[in-house]
Design a protein around this motif. Structure first.
Motif, PDB file in Angstrom:
ATOM      1  N   ILE A   6       0.837  -1.201   0.000  1.00  0.00           N
ATOM      2  CA  ILE A   6       0.000   0.000   0.000  1.00  0.00           C
ATOM      3  C   ILE A   6       0.871   1.250   0.000  1.00  0.00           C
ATOM      4  N   ARG A   7       0.615   2.153  -0.955  1.00  0.00           N
ATOM      5  CA  ARG A   7       1.280   3.457  -0.973  1.00  0.00           C
ATOM      6  C   ARG A   7       0.438   4.525  -0.282  1.00  0.00           C
ATOM      7  N   LYS A   8      -0.869   4.442  -0.442  1.00  0.00           N
ATOM      8  CA  LYS A   8      -1.731   5.523   0.036  1.00  0.00           C
ATOM      9  C   LYS A   8      -3.130   4.980   0.269  1.00  0.00           C
ATOM     10  N   ARG A   9      -3.830   5.574   1.258  1.00  0.00           N
ATOM     11  CA  ARG A   9      -5.238   5.262   1.492  1.00  0.00           C
ATOM     12  C   ARG A   9      -6.007   6.558   1.656  1.00  0.00           C
ATOM     13  N   THR A  10      -7.273   6.528   1.273  1.00  0.00           N
ATOM     14  CA  THR A  10      -8.153   7.668   1.512  1.00  0.00           C
ATOM     15  C   THR A  10      -9.503   7.169   2.005  1.00  0.00           C
ATOM     16  N   LEU A  11     -10.203   8.047   2.687  1.00  0.00           N
ATOM     17  CA  LEU A  11     -11.579   7.805   3.103  1.00  0.00           C
ATOM     18  C   LEU A  11     -12.366   9.038   2.718  1.00  0.00           C
ATOM     19  N   ILE A  12     -13.374   8.851   1.863  1.00  0.00           N
ATOM     20  CA  ILE A  12     -14.232   9.936   1.403  1.00  0.00           C
ATOM     21  C   ILE A  12     -15.593   9.747   2.064  1.00  0.00           C
ATOM     22  N   VAL A  13     -16.109  10.779   2.701  1.00  0.00           N
ATOM     23  CA  VAL A  13     -17.459  10.718   3.272  1.00  0.00           C
ATOM     24  C   VAL A  13     -18.248  11.882   2.700  1.00  0.00           C
ATOM     25  N   GLU A  14     -19.329  11.567   2.012  1.00  0.00           N
ATOM     26  CA  GLU A  14     -20.210  12.569   1.410  1.00  0.00           C
ATOM     27  C   GLU A  14     -21.523  12.561   2.196  1.00  0.00           C
ATOM     28  N   THR A  15     -21.912  13.722   2.710  1.00  0.00           N
ATOM     29  CA  THR A  15     -23.143  13.832   3.495  1.00  0.00           C
ATOM     30  C   THR A  15     -24.111  14.756   2.777  1.00  0.00           C
ATOM     31  N   THR A  16     -25.323  14.261   2.499  1.00  0.00           N
ATOM     32  CA  THR A  16     -26.355  15.049   1.827  1.00  0.00           C
ATOM     33  C   THR A  16     -27.429  15.419   2.842  1.00  0.00           C
ATOM     34  N   TYR A  17     -27.598  16.726   3.054  1.00  0.00           N
ATOM     35  CA  TYR A  17     -28.559  17.217   4.039  1.00  0.00           C
ATOM     36  C   TYR A  17     -29.931  17.490   3.437  1.00  0.00           C
ATOM     37  N   HIS A  18     -29.996  17.853   2.152  1.00  0.00           N
ATOM     38  CA  HIS A  18     -31.282  18.010   1.475  1.00  0.00           C
ATOM     39  C   HIS A  18     -31.040  18.065  -0.026  1.00  0.00           C
ATOM     40  N   GLU A  19     -32.110  17.893  -0.780  1.00  0.00           N
ATOM     41  CA  GLU A  19     -32.065  17.937  -2.253  1.00  0.00           C
ATOM     42  C   GLU A  19     -33.222  18.801  -2.743  1.00  0.00           C
ATOM     43  N   ASN A  20     -33.144  20.097  -2.536  1.00  0.00           N
ATOM     44  CA  ASN A  20     -34.174  21.035  -2.998  1.00  0.00           C
ATOM     45  C   ASN A  20     -35.548  20.777  -2.415  1.00  0.00           C
ATOM     46  N   PRO A  24     -34.261  15.502   5.151  1.00  0.00           N
ATOM     47  CA  PRO A  24     -34.678  14.196   5.662  1.00  0.00           C
ATOM     48  C   PRO A  24     -34.441  14.108   7.170  1.00  0.00           C
ATOM     49  N   ALA A  25     -35.065  13.150   7.806  1.00  0.00           N
ATOM     50  CA  ALA A  25     -34.888  12.967   9.251  1.00  0.00           C
ATOM     51  C   ALA A  25     -33.414  12.743   9.590  1.00  0.00           C
ATOM     52  N   GLN A  26     -32.720  12.000   8.733  1.00  0.00           N
ATOM     53  CA  GLN A  26     -31.287  11.746   8.892  1.00  0.00           C
ATOM     54  C   GLN A  26     -30.602  12.071   7.567  1.00  0.00           C
ATOM     55  N   PRO A  27     -29.474  12.789   7.590  1.00  0.00           N
ATOM     56  CA  PRO A  27     -28.748  13.026   6.337  1.00  0.00           C
ATOM     57  C   PRO A  27     -28.283  11.704   5.735  1.00  0.00           C
ATOM     58  N   LEU A  28     -28.180  11.660   4.419  1.00  0.00           N
ATOM     59  CA  LEU A  28     -27.658  10.490   3.719  1.00  0.00           C
ATOM     60  C   LEU A  28     -26.140  10.564   3.707  1.00  0.00           C
ATOM     61  N   LYS A  29     -25.489   9.477   4.086  1.00  0.00           N
ATOM     62  CA  LYS A  29     -24.027   9.418   4.035  1.00  0.00           C
ATOM     63  C   LYS A  29     -23.601   8.309   3.085  1.00  0.00           C
ATOM     64  N   LEU A  30     -22.719   8.664   2.159  1.00  0.00           N
ATOM     65  CA  LEU A  30     -22.048   7.696   1.296  1.00  0.00           C
ATOM     66  C   LEU A  30     -20.557   7.814   1.597  1.00  0.00           C
ATOM     67  N   ALA A  31     -19.883   6.689   1.705  1.00  0.00           N
ATOM     68  CA  ALA A  31     -18.458   6.705   2.013  1.00  0.00           C
ATOM     69  C   ALA A  31     -17.711   5.740   1.110  1.00  0.00           C
ATOM     70  N   ALA A  32     -16.494   6.125   0.743  1.00  0.00           N
ATOM     71  CA  ALA A  32     -15.625   5.282  -0.083  1.00  0.00           C
ATOM     72  C   ALA A  32     -14.272   5.160   0.600  1.00  0.00           C
ATOM     73  N   ALA A  33     -13.853   3.932   0.866  1.00  0.00           N
ATOM     74  CA  ALA A  33     -12.519   3.660   1.403  1.00  0.00           C
ATOM     75  C   ALA A  33     -11.665   3.165   0.246  1.00  0.00           C
ATOM     76  N   ILE A 161      -2.572   0.117  -8.710  1.00  0.00           N
ATOM     77  CA  ILE A 161      -4.022  -0.101  -8.792  1.00  0.00           C
ATOM     78  C   ILE A 161      -4.662   0.624  -7.624  1.00  0.00           C
ATOM     79  N   LEU A 162      -5.755   1.322  -7.886  1.00  0.00           N
ATOM     80  CA  LEU A 162      -6.571   1.907  -6.835  1.00  0.00           C
ATOM     81  C   LEU A 162      -7.785   1.001  -6.653  1.00  0.00           C
ATOM     82  N   PHE A 163      -7.925   0.438  -5.461  1.00  0.00           N
ATOM     83  CA  PHE A 163      -9.092  -0.374  -5.130  1.00  0.00           C
ATOM     84  C   PHE A 163      -9.972   0.421  -4.173  1.00  0.00           C
ATOM     85  N   ALA A 164     -11.294   0.346  -4.357  1.00  0.00           N
ATOM     86  CA  ALA A 164     -12.225   1.073  -3.487  1.00  0.00           C
ATOM     87  C   ALA A 164     -13.407   0.202  -3.115  1.00  0.00           C
ATOM     88  N   LEU A 165     -13.888   0.389  -1.898  1.00  0.00           N
ATOM     89  CA  LEU A 165     -15.166  -0.155  -1.452  1.00  0.00           C
ATOM     90  C   LEU A 165     -16.034   1.023  -1.045  1.00  0.00           C
TER      91      LEU A 165
END
Length: 192
Positions: A6-20, A24-33, A161-165
């Motif tokens: 492994i040379r490098k790792r990242t964690l991306i977390v995207e939080t959506t609070y509303h869409e026009n 929502p009762a809870q924000p939507l979270k999508l994450a990529a490791a 190679i970049l692998f993501a889940l």
């Protein structure tokens, strides 16, 4: 000697609070490791990729566990996987992630029924891709079809190679297009 360097790792977390619309009762979270590793087969043909695929299960477990720790196991409703192979590699070097990454997520999440969607490419450093996600217990829950963008500015280098889940906490904010709902999923809906 390990095939995973492994040379490098990242964690991306995207939080959506509303869409026009209303929040929502809870924000939507999508994450990529993501993990960027040296491609042990860059620049040459290797007929047997099975040892690489088997060893990648440990990397898959590492990334899947990071996502569960970030989002909370009981909150996860969507998943996916991706690979970007540097230009000295081949598409099959990314395809090893189908089994390794998928196996790891299923194991960490308690064996959900739906297939794990995937996307892969052979590309230069800085390439970005949209990774499709869907519901973990049934592939055709329309409200949960979504995507998240992944990529790293300096990866993959030609011999990497970049692998993501990817995992997320729910369907699209304000989904309202009908179809199978997560509440109506029955015994064999995971495979259809």
């Amino acid at each position: 000697m390990s095939l995973i360097d492994i040379r490098k790792r990242t964690l991306i977390v995207e939080t959506t609070y509303h869409e026009n619309g209303p929040a929502p009762a809870q924000p939507l979270k999508l994450a990529a490791a993501c993990a960027v590793i040296r491609n042990p087969y860059a620049g040459r043909y290797e007929p047997d990729l099975m040892p690489f695929m088997a060893e990648l299960r440990s990397l898959g477990t590492l990334l899947a566990t990071e996502l569960v720790d970030t989002l909370g196991k009981d909150n996860i409703e969507v998943y996916s996987k991706a690979a970007i192979v540097g230009i000295n590699g081949e598409m099959e070097h990314g395809a090893v992630w189908h089994e390794a990454g998928g196996w790891a997520m299923r194991t960490v999440l308690g064996e959900p029924k739906a297939m794990v969607p995937a996307v892969k490419a052979v590309a230069s450093a800085g390439y970005r891709m949209m990774v499709p996600v869907h519901y973990i217990h049934a592939s055709y829950v329309r409200s949960h079809f979504n995507s998240i963008e992944i990529g790293i500015q300096d990866a993959p280098r030609p011999d990497e190679i970049l692998f993501a889940l990817v995992m997320g906490t729910g369907g699209r904010v304000h989904s309202r297009l009908g179809g199978l709902t997560k509440e109506a999923v029955a015994v064999h809906d995971g495979q259809r």
